[in-house]
Design a protein around this motif. Structure first.
Motif, PDB file in Angstrom:
ATOM      1  N   ILE A  89       7.811   3.917  -1.495  1.00 39.31           N
ATOM      2  CA  ILE A  89       6.407   3.619  -1.238  1.00 39.31           C
ATOM      3  C   ILE A  89       6.135   3.707   0.260  1.00 39.31           C
ATOM      4  O   ILE A  89       6.876   3.148   1.066  1.00 39.31           O
ATOM      5  CB  ILE A  89       6.038   2.206  -1.741  1.00 39.31           C
ATOM      6  CG1 ILE A  89       6.239   2.109  -3.253  1.00 39.31           C
ATOM      7  CG2 ILE A  89       4.599   1.866  -1.363  1.00 39.31           C
ATOM      8  CD1 ILE A  89       6.060   0.712  -3.805  1.00 39.31           C
ATOM      9  N   SER A  90       5.058   4.410   0.610  1.00 39.78           N
ATOM     10  CA  SER A  90       4.630   4.515   2.004  1.00 39.78           C
ATOM     11  C   SER A  90       3.185   4.997   2.030  1.00 39.78           C
ATOM     12  O   SER A  90       2.585   5.252   0.986  1.00 39.78           O
ATOM     13  CB  SER A  90       5.539   5.483   2.773  1.00 39.78           C
ATOM     14  OG  SER A  90       5.271   5.412   4.158  1.00 39.78           O
ATOM     15  N   GLU A  91       2.646   5.134   3.253  1.00 42.11           N
ATOM     16  CA  GLU A  91       1.278   5.624   3.418  1.00 42.11           C
ATOM     17  C   GLU A  91       1.177   7.085   2.969  1.00 42.11           C
ATOM     18  O   GLU A  91       2.153   7.827   3.024  1.00 42.11           O
ATOM     19  CB  GLU A  91       0.848   5.501   4.877  1.00 42.11           C
ATOM     20  CG  GLU A  91       0.758   4.080   5.367  1.00 42.11           C
ATOM     21  CD  GLU A  91       0.409   3.998   6.843  1.00 42.11           C
ATOM     22  OE1 GLU A  91       0.414   5.034   7.535  1.00 42.11           O
ATOM     23  OE2 GLU A  91       0.140   2.887   7.296  1.00 42.11           O
ATOM     24  N   PHE A 144       3.793  11.405   3.169  1.00 43.35           N
ATOM     25  CA  PHE A 144       4.211  12.318   2.114  1.00 43.35           C
ATOM     26  C   PHE A 144       3.759  13.767   2.371  1.00 43.35           C
ATOM     27  O   PHE A 144       3.650  14.553   1.446  1.00 43.35           O
ATOM     28  CB  PHE A 144       3.669  11.831   0.757  1.00 43.35           C
ATOM     29  CG  PHE A 144       4.364  10.600   0.249  1.00 43.35           C
ATOM     30  CD1 PHE A 144       5.439  10.705  -0.615  1.00 43.35           C
ATOM     31  CD2 PHE A 144       3.950   9.344   0.646  1.00 43.35           C
ATOM     32  CE1 PHE A 144       6.084   9.570  -1.093  1.00 43.35           C
ATOM     33  CE2 PHE A 144       4.581   8.202   0.180  1.00 43.35           C
ATOM     34  CZ  PHE A 144       5.657   8.310  -0.690  1.00 43.35           C
ATOM     35  N   THR A 145       3.491  14.117   3.608  1.00 43.33           N
ATOM     36  CA  THR A 145       3.083  15.478   3.958  1.00 43.33           C
ATOM     37  C   THR A 145       4.268  16.428   3.790  1.00 43.33           C
ATOM     38  O   THR A 145       5.377  16.125   4.213  1.00 43.33           O
ATOM     39  CB  THR A 145       2.576  15.520   5.411  1.00 43.33           C
ATOM     40  OG1 THR A 145       1.580  14.519   5.574  1.00 43.33           O
ATOM     41  CG2 THR A 145       1.998  16.871   5.766  1.00 43.33           C
ATOM     42  N   MET A 168      -3.781   1.966  -1.002  1.00 47.73           N
ATOM     43  CA  MET A 168      -3.363   1.856   0.397  1.00 47.73           C
ATOM     44  C   MET A 168      -2.100   2.686   0.644  1.00 47.73           C
ATOM     45  O   MET A 168      -1.864   3.151   1.741  1.00 47.73           O
ATOM     46  CB  MET A 168      -3.090   0.400   0.769  1.00 47.73           C
ATOM     47  CG  MET A 168      -4.300  -0.497   0.617  1.00 47.73           C
ATOM     48  SD  MET A 168      -5.620  -0.088   1.764  1.00 47.73           S
ATOM     49  CE  MET A 168      -4.907  -0.602   3.295  1.00 47.73           C
ATOM     50  N   ASN A 169      -1.266   2.822  -0.381  1.00 48.09           N
ATOM     51  CA  ASN A 169       0.006   3.528  -0.269  1.00 48.09           C
ATOM     52  C   ASN A 169       0.180   4.471  -1.450  1.00 48.09           C
ATOM     53  O   ASN A 169      -0.584   4.439  -2.403  1.00 48.09           O
ATOM     54  CB  ASN A 169       1.174   2.525  -0.248  1.00 48.09           C
ATOM     55  CG  ASN A 169       1.165   1.688   1.000  1.00 48.09           C
ATOM     56  OD1 ASN A 169       1.096   2.201   2.106  1.00 48.09           O
ATOM     57  ND2 ASN A 169       1.215   0.371   0.823  1.00 48.09           N
ATOM     58  N   LEU A 170       1.235   5.261  -1.360  1.00 49.50           N
ATOM     59  CA  LEU A 170       1.585   6.191  -2.417  1.00 49.50           C
ATOM     60  C   LEU A 170       3.035   5.920  -2.809  1.00 49.50           C
ATOM     61  O   LEU A 170       3.855   5.574  -1.961  1.00 49.50           O
ATOM     62  CB  LEU A 170       1.417   7.629  -1.917  1.00 49.50           C
ATOM     63  CG  LEU A 170       1.609   8.748  -2.915  1.00 49.50           C
ATOM     64  CD1 LEU A 170       0.568   8.667  -4.031  1.00 49.50           C
ATOM     65  CD2 LEU A 170       1.496  10.096  -2.221  1.00 49.50           C
ATOM     66  N   ARG A 171       3.325   6.070  -4.085  1.00 53.49           N
ATOM     67  CA  ARG A 171       4.691   5.861  -4.580  1.00 53.49           C
ATOM     68  C   ARG A 171       5.222   7.180  -5.109  1.00 53.49           C
ATOM     69  O   ARG A 171       4.558   7.853  -5.906  1.00 53.49           O
ATOM     70  CB  ARG A 171       4.690   4.835  -5.700  1.00 53.49           C
ATOM     71  CG  ARG A 171       6.068   4.613  -6.298  1.00 53.49           C
ATOM     72  CD  ARG A 171       6.014   3.723  -7.500  1.00 53.49           C
ATOM     73  NE  ARG A 171       5.214   2.562  -7.201  1.00 53.49           N
ATOM     74  CZ  ARG A 171       5.323   1.401  -7.796  1.00 53.49           C
ATOM     75  NH1 ARG A 171       6.199   1.247  -8.743  1.00 53.49           N
ATOM     76  NH2 ARG A 171       4.546   0.397  -7.478  1.00 53.49           N
TER      77      ARG A 171
END
Length: 136
Positions: free
Chosen positions: A53-55, A59-60, A43-46
């Motif tokens: 941690i966020s969607e 992280f674009t 669901m998220n990326l670390r």
């Protein structure tokens, strides 16, 4: 009649299936295996560096945002050109003074600019998250 035009936007992945990402907090760049990310249903990326941690879309990279903006802008400009052409097609005629009026929407140019897909430059080191086993 209302006409809706849609376009799907995707950021290209590298030859190895890796997608460049940039942490919005520490600005570190890294790559992830997008197929594995989607398969595991994260669901998220670390961030592998500062652990933020966020969607995924948070992280674009700046280069990716510029690419998406350019593609979206070109799509909007192309749509406007098409609408003008449709609106003015067949509009020609003569006034009572014998002056011909002709409208050619093909001559309208809004300034589209083609942009190369983004790439992350520099050498990156493979790493694995100790908590979830995800490869960066």
């Amino acid at each position: 009649m209302t006409q809706i035009r849609r376009r799907s936007l995707e950021i290209p992945v590298g030859e190895t299936g890796m997608l460049g990402r940039e942490c919005p907090r520490c600005r570190s760049q890294f790559k992830i295996d997008l197929e594995r990310y989607e398969e595991r249903g994260f669901m998220n990326l670390r961030c592998p560096y500062c652990k933020f941690i966020s969607e995924l879309d948070s992280f674009t990279t700046g280069e990716q945002r510029g690419y998406l903006y350019s593609v979206t802008r070109n799509f909007a400009l192309s749509t406007m050109e098409d609408l003008l052409e449709d609106a003015f097609s067949g509009l020609s005629g003569s006034s009572s003074d014998g002056i011909d009026i002709e409208v050619d929407a093909d001559d309208v140019y809004f300034g589209r600019v083609e942009t190369e897909p983004p790439r992350i430059s520099g050498d990156l080191v493979d790493d694995v998250c100790e908590e979830c086993g995800f490869s960066f």
